[in-house]
Scaffold this motif. Structure first.
Motif, PDB file in Angstrom:
ATOM      1  N   VAL A 156       0.867  -1.173   0.000  1.00 55.76           N
ATOM      2  CA  VAL A 156       0.000   0.000   0.000  1.00 55.76           C
ATOM      3  C   VAL A 156       0.904   1.223   0.000  1.00 55.76           C
ATOM      4  O   VAL A 156       1.759   1.372   0.872  1.00 55.76           O
ATOM      5  CB  VAL A 156      -0.932   0.035   1.230  1.00 55.76           C
TER       6      VAL A 156
ATOM      7  N   GLY B  86      -3.198  -0.682  -3.194  1.00 60.72           N
ATOM      8  CA  GLY B  86      -3.859   0.609  -3.141  1.00 60.72           C
ATOM      9  C   GLY B  86      -2.885   1.759  -2.982  1.00 60.72           C
ATOM     10  O   GLY B  86      -1.724   1.560  -2.629  1.00 60.72           O
TER      11      GLY B  86
ATOM     12  N   LEU C   8      -9.366   0.876  -0.951  1.00 65.78           N
ATOM     13  CA  LEU C   8      -8.413  -0.148  -0.529  1.00 65.78           C
ATOM     14  C   LEU C   8      -9.130  -1.300   0.165  1.00 65.78           C
ATOM     15  O   LEU C   8      -8.839  -2.471  -0.086  1.00 65.78           O
ATOM     16  CB  LEU C   8      -7.359   0.470   0.395  1.00 65.78           C
TER      17      LEU C   8
END
Length: 124
Positions: free
Chosen positions: A51, A77, A111
């Motif tokens: 992420v 994400g 996400l």
């Protein structure tokens, strides 16, 4: 978990099915990411995702994505840099309560959706 590799080096997360490694577009953060991946793999964590956090530009995102690619980790994400995060923190409020439509809150929601989708796919 707090920002540390201690839980991985001690093996306390060995029964975790999914690990999100959150990193920022800074050298030290990327180096910590680089150290985290082999520890997670040694523990046999089956789902490891990247992420990108506090992303200010396409260049930041590309740098983090490329770093993840070199380590064989997919980016799940991207959370943009957002002053609303600090504003909420200063007020002692959760971002989702303070400004649910902020850039970061929306990215985190996406996400969560991406994680749920990837988890369903890994079970199938």
């Amino acid at each position: 978990m707090e920002a540390s590799i201690e839980h991985l080096s001690r093996g306390t997360v060995r029964h975790v099915e999914t690990l999100l490694i959150v990193t920022e577009p800074y050298f030290r953060a990327l180096e910590t990411f680089k150290r985290t991946v082999p520890l997670a793999r040694q523990l046999g964590i089956p789902n490891i995702y990247l992420v990108a956090n506090k992303v200010r530009s396409d260049r930041d995102e590309a740098m983090i994505r490329e770093y993840g690619t070199r380590l064989g980790i997919d980016m799940l994400g991207v959370i943009p840099y957002d002053d609303a995060v600090q504003d909420a923190d200063r007020q002692g409020r959760a971002l989702i309560d303070y400004m649910p439509d902020s850039l970061a809150a929306c990215a985190i929601s996406q996400l969560v959706d991406a994680l749920a989708t990837s988890e369903r796919a890994s079970v199938a």
